[in-house]
Design an enzyme around this catalytic site. Structure first.
Site, PDB file in Angstrom:
ATOM      1  N   VAL A 101       8.571   3.161   1.918  1.00 11.23           N
ATOM      2  CA  VAL A 101       9.189   3.704   3.132  1.00 11.23           C
ATOM      3  C   VAL A 101      10.516   4.376   2.808  1.00 11.23           C
ATOM      4  O   VAL A 101      11.313   3.858   2.008  1.00 11.23           O
ATOM      5  CB  VAL A 101       9.404   2.568   4.168  1.00 11.23           C
ATOM      6  CG1 VAL A 101      10.085   3.097   5.423  1.00 11.23           C
ATOM      7  CG2 VAL A 101       8.077   1.911   4.518  1.00 11.23           C
ATOM      8  N   LEU A 110       0.799  -1.225   0.000  1.00 12.50           N
ATOM      9  CA  LEU A 110       0.000   0.000   0.000  1.00 12.50           C
ATOM     10  C   LEU A 110       0.834   1.280   0.000  1.00 12.50           C
ATOM     11  O   LEU A 110       0.291   2.366  -0.174  1.00 12.50           O
ATOM     12  CB  LEU A 110      -0.941   0.018   1.218  1.00 12.50           C
ATOM     13  CG  LEU A 110      -1.845  -1.211   1.398  1.00 12.50           C
ATOM     14  CD1 LEU A 110      -2.743  -1.034   2.603  1.00 12.50           C
ATOM     15  CD2 LEU A 110      -2.671  -1.463   0.146  1.00 12.50           C
ATOM     16  N   GLY A 111       2.135   1.158   0.218  1.00 13.75           N
ATOM     17  CA  GLY A 111       2.970   2.356   0.279  1.00 13.75           C
ATOM     18  C   GLY A 111       4.434   2.008   0.198  1.00 13.75           C
ATOM     19  O   GLY A 111       4.799   0.849  -0.004  1.00 13.75           O
ATOM     20  N   ASP A 144      -1.890  -9.093  10.622  1.00 12.27           N
ATOM     21  CA  ASP A 144      -1.076  -9.218   9.398  1.00 12.27           C
ATOM     22  C   ASP A 144       0.400  -9.465   9.748  1.00 12.27           C
ATOM     23  O   ASP A 144       1.280  -8.706   9.346  1.00 12.27           O
ATOM     24  CB  ASP A 144      -1.222  -7.923   8.580  1.00 12.27           C
ATOM     25  CG  ASP A 144      -0.670  -8.076   7.160  1.00 12.27           C
ATOM     26  OD1 ASP A 144      -0.567  -9.222   6.688  1.00 12.27           O
ATOM     27  OD2 ASP A 144      -0.342  -7.051   6.542  1.00 12.27           O
TER      28      ASP A 144
END
Length: 604
Positions: A135, A132-133, A284
């Site tokens: 870092v 989702l993204g 998760d």
């Protein structure tokens, strides 16, 4: 996420939906066709690596929803061959990045500040990319602290929403036409979708991290990074930077002088507290979200997908494990009411034989030989045959525990999560004052009017392996119910058992003393019976000695507890001052006297 919102958004875009459906079906169908051809040609094993790379690339191309699926598969060595595991593991943080310029623009837009005014340094490219993204590693300008800055992928909500609209449509078809699946598939999909959409709100993820840290970071082997709220928004999350190694990188962990199984055990104990103590759990826990720090701590990352277990379900799960160990299948079947698997109007009696057939076979293994996946699969077969409706959060519980077991299998193919979990269950049973667990303990210890000392010994032996076990608290719940107005039946059992134990100690001591008496005196004192002081069978005497030795071992287990103190008996003495306790004491003394008198008359 709401189903209505997704339906209204994508129901009016049939061309887009059909295009996406064709894209998914063609990609998955092509991969399936290649596997089929490999099998026909006899080259399935030779092409494993090639197909594993293709599957990873397929999931990556299909986007975040399928990346989540791949992440789940990457932790299951009992489902996927090693080549697939290695390739799918890259989906945890080795995904393609989006342009860094877009990420930096997002940071400035979301935080309303320039990059230079927030960070003294920031990595020019992403150090990791998740579903989702991605870092970045940075240093805060005001404090000099190293931080991880997570930035959300652009247009991610659109991509995920479309996929869940399609998957939900498939779930509706399954509910309608597939009879052998009795669970509400659409409800399960909606639950998963809600969790994934929650991950898109980084403020919520920060709040999750703060709550998780408050509940579980009190243990010395667990680390949870702090959130920097001044630099966090819905699409940007700033947290402590954590140096560490992923749990599935066994060699790298061992080079640091650490053991993978110690870390996995820490994860299991923490997960049990999450699931059964506070009910708030990390849903998760794939290897990318679990790091071994150089200090030997287990660091939890990524708090986007969390879930909760209702209080009544937490106690029902512990009770269910007790009934399983006890092979009490009638009680197991009734547990499904408390677990919300069945409505109260469903008759559970036909389920009992199915449970017995599966678990009698499974329980021929010891707890240490039984793995969690075997139980889940076997239980699944039972669920399919009857009108069960499994609440959606159980899917996340099963996933969480099977992932941890999967990680342990990397280090030790013989590892069993149930064996590692049982000390926690034993400790909770012995010390938790909750009425449900107190009744489960009494049910476990007393059966058919007899006290089962071997069960108590086993519980204490297992319970003291849990580092939070307290001898001071052990059995206090039972003592309280023993002296309560409702404890008459239990008091009668205790009186009988106290008499039996006292007799075992008295006659056992006399029997052993007899062995030290010279032979010529034995015949004088014991009326010519040189074989023993009592007229009783050898098996009866052996049974008494075993009972006495078992009680001595149990006392030893209590004394060996780290917090043992003779003062721990004070609460018991205080309780014994109550009128009901004095009456009970009198009845116990009377029972012992009667039993010894009867034994004496028998001998005469």
């Amino acid at each position: 996420y709401t189903p209505q919102l997704v339906a209204s958004k994508y129901g009016s875009q049939p061309i887009k939906v059909v295009g996406r459906a064709l894209q998914v079906l063609s990609a998955v169908g092509l991969f399936g066709l290649k596997l089929l051809l490999d099998q026909k040609s006899g080259v399935l094993d030779q092409n494993k690596r090639i197909r594993a790379i293709e599957l990873r690339d397929t999931f990556t191309r299909l986007g975040p929803t399928f990346v989540k699926l791949g992440q789940g598969l990457s932790t299951r060595p009992d489902i996927c061959p090693a080549e697939y595991l290695e390739e799918l593991t890259e989906l945890q943080d080795g995904l393609p990045t989006f342009p860094d310029e877009e990420a930096f623009a997002c940071i400035e837009r979301e935080l309303g500040l320039s990059i230079d005014s927030i960070f003294s340094t920031i990595s020019p490219t992403a150090v990791a990319a998740a579903s989702l993204g991605q870092v970045y590693k940075a240093r805060l300008k005001y404090s000099g602290k190293l931080v991880a800055v997570k930035v959300q992928r652009p247009d991610i909500e659109e991509a995920i929403g479309m996929d869940f609209y399609l998957i939900r449509g498939l779930g509706s078809l399954i509910n309608k036409y597939v009879d052998f699946i009795t669970s509400d598939v659409v409800a399960l999909i909606d639950e998963f979708a809600r969790r994934v959409f929650q991950e898109l709100n980084y403020v919520q993820e920060g709040l999750n991290a703060r709550r998780f840290k408050k509940l579980y970071a009190d243990k010395e082997d667990i680390f949870v990074p702090d959130v920097f709220w001044d630099y966090t928004s819905a699409k940007v999350l700033t947290m402590d930077w954590v140096d560490g190694v992923k749990l599935n990188e066994q060699e790298a962990i061992e080079r640091q002088g650490l053991k993978v199984l110690d870390l996995v055990n820490a994860g299991i104990q923490c997960s049990l507290r999450q699931l059964l103590e506070y009910g708030y759990f990390h849903a998760d826990p794939h290897p990318g979200n679990l790091l071994a720090t150089p200090e030997g701590k287990l660091a939890f990352l990524d708090f986007g997908m969390m879930s909760e277990t209702p209080e009544e379900a937490r106690y029902a799960i512990i009770g269910h494990v007790v009934h399983l160990v006890n092979r009490d299948y009638e009680a197991m079947a009734r547990d499904y009411y408390d677990l919300n698997f069945l409505s109260r109007d469903v008759d559970v009696s036909p389920i009992v034989p199915a449970l017995r057939n599966f678990f009698d076979d499974a329980l021929n293994y010891t707890v240490s030989e039984l793995n969690f996946k075997t139980l889940v699969d076997g239980l699944g077969n039972v669920l399919y045959q009857y009108p069960f409706n499994v609440p959606a959060y159980y899917a996340l519980i099963f996933r969480s525990l099977t992932v941890l077991e999967g990680l342990a299998l990397y280090a030790d193919p013989n590892f069993k999560v149930l064996a590692a979990s049982y000390p926690y269950f034993a400790k909770r049973l012995l010390t938790d004052p909750n009425p449900y667990l107190r009744d489960a303990l009494i049910e476990l210890l007393f059966k058919d009017g007899k006290f089962r000392w071997n069960r108590l010994e086993n519980l204490l032996d297992q319970g003291k392996k849990d580092r939070d076990f307290s001898a001071k608290e052990a059995l206090q719940p039972v003592l309280k119910v023993l002296l309560s107005p409702d404890g008459e039946e239990l008091r009668n059992l205790v009186i009988k058992e106290a008499a039996r134990v006292s007799e075992a100690f008295t006659l056992g001591t006399m029997s052993e003393t007899y062995l030290y008496i010279p032979d010529f005196i034995r015949t004088l004192v014991f009326n010519g019976n040189a074989n023993g002081p009592f007229m009783m069978s050898e098996s009866e005497m052996q049974s008494m000695l075993e009972l006495r030795d078992q009680v001595i071992r149990i006392w030893g287990l209590l004394r060996s507890s780290s917090d043992f103190d003779p003062a721990m008996l004070l609460p018991i003495l205080q309780v014994l001052e109550q009128p009901e306790a004095r009456r009970l004491g009198g009845r116990v003394v009377g029972g012992i006297t009667q039993r010894l008198a009867a034994r004496f008359l028998q001998q005469v």
